[in-house]
Design a protein around this motif. Structure first.
Motif, PDB file in Angstrom:
ATOM      1  N   SER A 142       2.514  -0.419  -5.223  1.00 45.95           N
ATOM      2  CA  SER A 142       1.676   0.979  -5.323  1.00 45.95           C
ATOM      3  C   SER A 142       2.725   2.078  -5.516  1.00 45.95           C
ATOM      4  O   SER A 142       2.146   3.078  -5.443  1.00 45.95           O
ATOM      5  CB  SER A 142       0.681   1.138  -3.987  1.00 45.95           C
ATOM      6  N   LEU A 143       3.931   1.558  -5.331  1.00 46.94           N
ATOM      7  CA  LEU A 143       4.914   2.771  -5.403  1.00 46.94           C
ATOM      8  C   LEU A 143       4.778   3.388  -6.653  1.00 46.94           C
ATOM      9  O   LEU A 143       5.017   2.541  -7.761  1.00 46.94           O
ATOM     10  CB  LEU A 143       6.256   2.116  -5.087  1.00 46.94           C
ATOM     11  N   SER A 176       0.759  -1.180   0.030  1.00 49.80           N
ATOM     12  CA  SER A 176      -0.157   0.140   0.168  1.00 49.80           C
ATOM     13  C   SER A 176       0.688   1.228  -0.091  1.00 49.80           C
ATOM     14  O   SER A 176       0.366   2.541  -0.105  1.00 49.80           O
ATOM     15  CB  SER A 176      -0.973   0.009   1.079  1.00 49.80           C
ATOM     16  N   LEU A 177       2.165   1.170  -0.027  1.00 56.96           N
ATOM     17  CA  LEU A 177       2.969   2.474   0.091  1.00 56.96           C
ATOM     18  C   LEU A 177       2.934   2.952  -1.247  1.00 56.96           C
ATOM     19  O   LEU A 177       3.109   2.230  -2.395  1.00 56.96           O
ATOM     20  CB  LEU A 177       4.551   1.915   0.418  1.00 56.96           C
ATOM     21  N   THR A 178       2.808   4.129  -1.149  1.00 63.37           N
ATOM     22  CA  THR A 178       2.448   4.886  -2.742  1.00 63.37           C
ATOM     23  C   THR A 178       3.925   5.512  -3.013  1.00 63.37           C
ATOM     24  O   THR A 178       4.058   6.166  -4.281  1.00 63.37           O
ATOM     25  CB  THR A 178       1.179   5.939  -2.618  1.00 63.37           C
ATOM     26  N   TYR A 223      12.510  -6.662 -12.341  1.00 66.94           N
ATOM     27  CA  TYR A 223      11.669  -7.565 -13.243  1.00 66.94           C
ATOM     28  C   TYR A 223      10.154  -7.476 -12.724  1.00 66.94           C
ATOM     29  O   TYR A 223       9.711  -7.038 -11.731  1.00 66.94           O
ATOM     30  CB  TYR A 223      11.970  -9.064 -12.579  1.00 66.94           C
ATOM     31  N   GLY A 224       9.513  -7.504 -13.808  1.00 69.37           N
ATOM     32  CA  GLY A 224       7.978  -7.385 -13.409  1.00 69.37           C
ATOM     33  C   GLY A 224       7.454  -5.828 -13.191  1.00 69.37           C
ATOM     34  O   GLY A 224       6.264  -5.890 -12.742  1.00 69.37           O
ATOM     35  N   CYS A 225       8.206  -5.058 -13.148  1.00 67.37           N
ATOM     36  CA  CYS A 225       7.704  -3.484 -13.211  1.00 67.37           C
ATOM     37  C   CYS A 225       7.147  -3.279 -14.593  1.00 67.37           C
ATOM     38  O   CYS A 225       7.930  -2.474 -15.469  1.00 67.37           O
ATOM     39  CB  CYS A 225       9.021  -2.624 -12.868  1.00 67.37           C
ATOM     40  N   THR A 226       6.021  -3.550 -14.587  1.00 72.23           N
ATOM     41  CA  THR A 226       5.183  -3.621 -15.783  1.00 72.23           C
ATOM     42  C   THR A 226       4.977  -2.257 -16.369  1.00 72.23           C
ATOM     43  O   THR A 226       4.591  -1.957 -17.585  1.00 72.23           O
ATOM     44  CB  THR A 226       3.883  -4.490 -15.697  1.00 72.23           C
ATOM     45  N   SER A 227       4.893  -1.229 -15.435  1.00 67.22           N
ATOM     46  CA  SER A 227       4.733   0.028 -15.823  1.00 67.22           C
ATOM     47  C   SER A 227       6.110   0.965 -16.021  1.00 67.22           C
ATOM     48  O   SER A 227       5.932   2.277 -16.452  1.00 67.22           O
ATOM     49  CB  SER A 227       3.775   0.983 -14.771  1.00 67.22           C
ATOM     50  N   CYS A 255       7.329  -4.135  -8.689  1.00 69.56           N
ATOM     51  CA  CYS A 255       7.024  -2.638  -8.358  1.00 69.56           C
ATOM     52  C   CYS A 255       5.943  -2.000  -9.644  1.00 69.56           C
ATOM     53  O   CYS A 255       6.670  -1.543 -10.340  1.00 69.56           O
ATOM     54  CB  CYS A 255       8.037  -1.803  -7.891  1.00 69.56           C
ATOM     55  N   THR A 256       4.839  -2.738  -9.604  1.00 76.97           N
ATOM     56  CA  THR A 256       4.233  -2.759 -10.955  1.00 76.97           C
ATOM     57  C   THR A 256       3.680  -1.218 -11.099  1.00 76.97           C
ATOM     58  O   THR A 256       3.220  -0.956 -12.377  1.00 76.97           O
ATOM     59  CB  THR A 256       3.116  -3.632 -10.936  1.00 76.97           C
ATOM     60  N   SER A 257       3.704  -0.399 -10.281  1.00 80.73           N
ATOM     61  CA  SER A 257       3.290   0.893 -10.351  1.00 80.73           C
ATOM     62  C   SER A 257       4.278   1.953 -10.936  1.00 80.73           C
ATOM     63  O   SER A 257       3.996   3.211 -11.233  1.00 80.73           O
ATOM     64  CB  SER A 257       2.393   1.387  -9.456  1.00 80.73           C
TER      65      SER A 257
END
Lengths: 135, 429
Positions: free
Chosen positions: B299-300, B275-277, B343-347, B321-323
């Protein structure tokens, strides 16, 4: 003195029968429950630690008798005897073994477990699955 | 009506000094008075030996040090007694001060929290410190002592109060003072090792500003505190090891600018804080191990320009860290391991030029797999790897997703391959 006991997964059922014989009632069947500890080879153990009298070690290694409270024959005495046969007592910490019920004397339970070569189980996956599995 | 009136029968005024004014005179504050209105909860006091019994059915009184505690009587009037039926898991009574000692292997007592649960305040007084927490405890069995028999902020319980319905600051302070008077240690200020103190205490909804200034070891201290939404500005200036300190604190939406300037290991420190933005510009200048530090912080959306100049391992540091959409030009000059780092930081689209110019090792296995890098960004990465001059040791680079490199990036790939690198990029060049 404080006794700290490491019970491998395979001996849990038998060891809980022995705990009832040496303990006070049917609730002592819950002495070895969670497999929260592991040795260097990944073998899992349920551990307990408690202060005992000097006479306890003698009692635990003597012929087992069904306790007076067990009028309903709850205890599997054969299982308790199997656990007793696997019991290893030591006045100093020795390495826990996956086929033994290892009981070591030591004032500090955590330090004793560490000296027995056991660490707390930490389940955190390290693969690249982004869906975390943390427990 | 004047409180000091001789006719005053009002009994509810509690001063921060633990004295309740009754009928014009001061009488000792009793935490039991906090339940006088019929509030649910429990009140345990190891200093009241009359409430302690060896057997879980409330028989065989505790009389001397080393007696086991199988029954810890509730003094709140709610009959929420804590019991332990299994002999080996019973805490041990000790004196000087009177306390229920815990072996942190299997010792704990169980309370059955009634229907509706407890949502309020817990004051926990131990041999190592005393503090008040916001808590939400669901109905059902609840551990008194080590969480799961293992994790506890101290080695013994002196007193514990849980009230359904939050205490005022004054009430909490008075309760703490009462427990301290009975033998609890007031401050955590002398504790150096906070390892596992509050691990898996999922019921804690707010954490107090305790003194942690002497703490060096914070390993797994708050791991799995899934109900914490914020964290206080604790003094962690002496902390060197933050290994898994806040791992799995899934409800934390913000994190304070704590002093981590002495921190060496941040291994998995904030992993899974979903939930950390945002993240503060903490001092990580001494940090060497950032492995999985922010992994799964889904959510970062941004990441600060922290000082990572001493960091050697960044393995899986930002995995999942998808965001995250962009990444700052952090100092990677001591870095040797970037395995699965993003890896997997899709954005993730933007990586600055020069990020890897001065690295010490070339393990970028799956580092940029399943990302969304722009052509400029993948070019930036490849050119920077060339600039690093790495031509020995592990030399692997993977990218998938996002854009393929331009001719600039392709030229860089040619150079890297000539230096022994295995390079896989989007577009298959």
């Amino acid at each position: 003195m404080r006794l700290t006991i490491a019970c491998p997964d395979a001996l849990r059922d038998d060891a809980n029968q022995l705990a009832m014989v040496l303990g006070y009632g049917p609730s002592d069947a819950e002495t070895y429950v969670a497999l929260n500890w592991q040795d260097v080879d990944g073998n899992l153990y349920a551990c307990a630690s408690l202060p005992v009298s000097d006479a306890f070690t003698t009692t635990a290694q003597s012929g087992l008798q069904r306790p007076a409270w067990d009028t309903d024959n709850i205890i599997d005495m054969d299982a308790a005897r199997r656990a007793q046969a696997a019991l290893v007592f030591s006045l100093t910490p020795v390495t826990a073994m996956p086929d033994k019920l290892t009981a070591c004397v030591g004032d500090d339970a955590l330090a004793t477990l560490a000296a027995m070569g056991l660490t707390q189980v930490e389940v955190v996956t390290e693969g690249n699955d982004v869906n975390l599995v943390i427990s | 009506m004047a409180i000091d009136s001789p006719f005053d029968t009002f009994t509810g005024i509690i001063s921060p000094f633990g004295q309740r004014r009754v009928g014009g005179g001061a009488v000792p504050f009793s935490p039991a008075s906090l339940f006088a209105g019929g509030q649910e909860g429990l009140l345990l006091g190891a200093f009241d030996i009359d409430t302690l019994f060896q057997v879980s059915d409330g028989t065989t009184p505790v009389t001397v040090a080393t007696d086991p505690i199988g029954y810890f009587g509730d003094k709140s009037g709610n009959d929420n007694h804590a019991t332990q039926a299994t002999a080996a898991a019973r805490p041990i009574y000790q004196t000087g001060p009177a306390r229920a000692t815990l072996n942190k292997v299997d010792d704990r007592l169980l309370v059955t929290v009634p229907t509706g649960g407890f949502e309020g305040t817990m004051v926990l007084a131990t041999d190592q410190g005393t503090a008040s927490y916001g808590v939400a405890i669901p109905a059902g069995p609840y551990d008194i002592g080590g969480r799961g028999g293992r994790h506890f902020p101290g080695n013994a319980i002196v007193g514990q109060l849980i009230r359904d319905g939050a205490l005022s600051e004054g009430e909490a302070a008075a309760t703490e003072a009462d427990f301290v008077e009975k033998g609890a240690t007031a401050s955590y200020g002398a504790v150096t090792n906070f390892s596992r103190f509050w691990r898996d205490w999922t019921e804690i909804t707010s954490f107090p500003l305790i003194d942690t200034s002497a703490g060096t070891n914070f390993i797994r201290a708050w791991r799995g505190c899934t109900s914490l939404t914020s964290f206080p500005l604790l003094d962690t200036s002496a902390g060197t090891n933050f290994n898994q300190a806040w791992l799995g604190c899934t409800s934390l939406t913000s994190f304070p600018l704590i002093d981590t300037s002495a921190g060496i290991s941040f291994f998995r420190a904030w992993r899974g804080c979903t939930s950390l933005t945002s993240f503060p510009l903490i001092d990580t200048s001494a940090g060497t191990n950032f492995r999985s530090a922010w992994r799964g912080c889904t959510s970062l959306t941004s990441f600060p320009l922290i000082d990572t100049s001493a960091g050697t391992s960044f393995r899986s540091a930002w995995l999942g860290c998808t965001s995250l959409t962009s990444f700052p030009l952090i100092d990677t000059s001591a870095g040797t391991n970037f395995f699965e780092a993003w890896y997997g930081c899709t954005s993730l689209t933007t990586i600055p030029a020069g990020l890897f110019d001065n690295i010490q090792g070339g393990d970028f296995t799956e580092a940029f797999t399943n990302t969304d890098l722009t052509q400029t960004s993948i070019d930036n990465v490849l050119v920077s790897l060339v600039t690093s001059g790495i031509a020995t040791g592990t030399r692997v680079f993977n990218q998938s997703g996002g854009s393929a490199p331009s001719s600039t990036g392709e030229a860089a790939i040619d150079t890297l391959r000539s230096r022994g690198w295995t390079v896989t990029v989007t577009g298959g060049y």
